[in-house]
Structures are given as C-alpha cells and as structure tokens.
Design a protein around this motif. Structure first.
Motif, PDB file in Angstrom:
ATOM      1  N   LYS A   1       7.658   0.255   7.871  1.00 40.11           N
ATOM      2  CA  LYS A   1       6.621   0.295   8.100  1.00 40.11           C
ATOM      3  C   LYS A   1       6.478   1.637   6.851  1.00 40.11           C
ATOM      4  O   LYS A   1       5.885   1.684   5.240  1.00 40.11           O
TER       5      LYS A   1
ATOM      6  N   GLU B   1       5.291   1.241   2.703  1.00 33.50           N
ATOM      7  CA  GLU B   1       3.848   1.739   2.060  1.00 33.50           C
ATOM      8  C   GLU B   1       4.377   3.397   1.004  1.00 33.50           C
ATOM      9  O   GLU B   1       3.973   2.955   0.171  1.00 33.50           O
ATOM     10  N   ASN B   2       5.332   3.523   0.986  1.00 36.53           N
ATOM     11  CA  ASN B   2       5.878   4.769  -0.124  1.00 36.53           C
ATOM     12  C   ASN B   2       6.587   4.336  -1.048  1.00 36.53           C
ATOM     13  O   ASN B   2       6.475   4.848  -2.100  1.00 36.53           O
TER      14      ASN B   2
ATOM     15  N   GLU C   1       6.392   1.244  -2.339  1.00 37.64           N
ATOM     16  CA  GLU C   1       4.409   0.699  -2.981  1.00 37.64           C
ATOM     17  C   GLU C   1       3.306   1.951  -3.744  1.00 37.64           C
ATOM     18  O   GLU C   1       3.172   1.674  -4.981  1.00 37.64           O
ATOM     19  N   THR C   2       3.470   3.075  -2.547  1.00 35.04           N
ATOM     20  CA  THR C   2       2.669   4.163  -3.649  1.00 35.04           C
ATOM     21  C   THR C   2       4.005   5.062  -4.816  1.00 35.04           C
ATOM     22  O   THR C   2       3.310   5.537  -5.808  1.00 35.04           O
TER      23      THR C   2
END
Length: 252
Positions: A221, A225-226, A228-229
């Motif tokens: 996860k 998230e990283n 995508e960021t």
C-alpha cells in the motif's frame, strides 16, 4: 534477485525541481550535511529537519553565491587524501548519500566506521572536498536515473554493488521477522507469496503467518501511494516489494 524496497519513503521534494542549478546545488550541500552528519546519529525519520542547514538561512543572493561557489569547488581536481581515509570516503559517502531515497539500512559495522570517518574528514581538507564531490555525483546519478524512469533498476544495482555496507530496509525487516517464526510459517509465506510448494500450518502458526502477510500488505500500500504521489511506475514499485520480500525469505 537483488532486494530493494522501492517507494516506501518519499525522496526530498527538492528533487522535483532540479532545473534551477542554484537550488539543486544549494540542496546538494544541505543534504550532504544532513545525511553524513545526522542520518547515522539520529533516529529522526527526517534528519534534515532535525539538523537544519546554514545555507537555507541565508538571503537569496547569498544562497546563490554560496551554491555557485560550491559548484566550482566540486570540480576542482582533488588532491589525494590519506589513502586509508580516501578509501573509506569512497566506500561510505555514496551509500549514506542514497540511504533515504533508495531506502537502505546501513549495517552496524559500516555505521561505526562512517562515524569515525566523519571525524577524520574534519581535519583533512582533501578528504572533505572528495566527500562533497562524491555526494554530488551520487545524487546526480540517482536523479538522472529517476527522471529517466529507471529508479528501481538504479537502486537495485546500487545495492548489489554495495551489499557489504547496506541492504534494502524492508529486506532487513523481513529477515528479522522470519527469525522469530517457525519454519512452517516461512514455508507457508513462501508458498502464498512467492510460488513455493504448499505446506500445512498448525493452529499456533496461523497468527504469526497472518501478521507477516499484513506487514506485506501495508508495504504494498505504501509503495503504491508513494508511486502515485511521485509519478513513479506503480507496477515496478509494488513488484519490487514482492521481490524483496521473497528474496529475504530465501535467505532464511
């Protein structure tokens, strides 16, 4: 398979804007000071915040002049430092320089030698200049690879070349957890995640098995998230987590 946890930690935001040479070179000094004087000696997850930097307290004009002075000094031929000290600088500076962005865990022996090296560098101008230069070159190589979409490959290769000094943080974490569970749990994880042959679990093994699976899910996860960021390749980042996880299990 070389183990590397990619994407569990965000690189400094300054990496995103290297088109301004003044800003980048100013950052190069700041991160050199933070990484080499603070990262080993502090538990703070953000050592740059813990230690700060003189250059960022200057006025804009002074930062500009300081940055270009640094740039000039980086490319002045470096007179050889003491041979033994120079060898340590060349070994440890790149590893510490990329510890945050490639999510490395530096081993205890290297950490101790690195601290001693920092003390010696203070009294050797040639070694100090070499250290600045190596940090700059290492960061530049990382940024070039990252911006070219090769971040995962770059960090894998870097760890492979420096495996005697550091390994991927998540790999070390997995290995620590594996040392606390039964062989059956290890084999069950290897089957469920890595395609190894199946194995039966006892009732007592189900809880530690579930905890390790949960740990892997959390890391996936975070990687997603990283990625995508930061605009990284999500598949590469999450796949790297699984590869590292499985490689760590195989070493047990």
């Amino acid at each position: 398979m070389i183990q590397i946890k990619m994407g569990a930690r965000q690189p400094p935001k300054e990496f995103a804007a290297i088109s301004c040479s003044t800003r980048f070179l100013g950052w190069a000094l700041r991160d050199w000071v933070a990484a080499l004087l603070c990262a080993i000696g502090h538990r703070d997850p953000n050592p740059t915040a813990a230690c700060g930097s003189v250059i960022w307290s200057m006025s804009s004009m002074k930062r500009c002049l300081a940055a270009f002075a640094i740039a000039a000094s980086l490319f002045v031929p470096v007179t050889h430092a003491n041979d033994a000290l120079e060898a340590k600088v060349r070994a440890y500076v790149p590893v510490v320089s990329l510890a945050k962005v490639c999510d490395l865990r530096i081993n205890d022996a290297t950490s101790g030698d690195h601290r001693a090296m920092l003390e010696a560098v203070k009294s050797d101008p040639n070694a100090n200049k070499l250290a600045y230069r190596l940090h700059y070159e290492t960061q530049t190589a990382y940024i070039k690879a990252r911006d070219g979409g090769q971040r995962v490959a770059f960090c894998k290769d870097f760890i492979a070349a420096n495996s005697q000094y550091a390994k991927a943080r998540f790999t070390a974490v997995v290995e620590d957890h594996m040392s606390d569970v039964s062989t059956s749990v290890q084999k069950a994880i290897a089957h469920n995640v890595c395609g190894a042959p199946p194995v039966k679990l006892s009732k007592a093994d189900w809880k530690p098995y579930a905890q390790i699976k949960k740990m892997l899910q959390i890391e996936h996860k975070l990687a997603k998230e990283n990625a995508e960021t930061n605009g990284w390749n999500v598949t590469e980042e999450t796949t790297a987590v699984t590869e590292q996880f499985c490689a760590a299990i195989k070493t047990r």
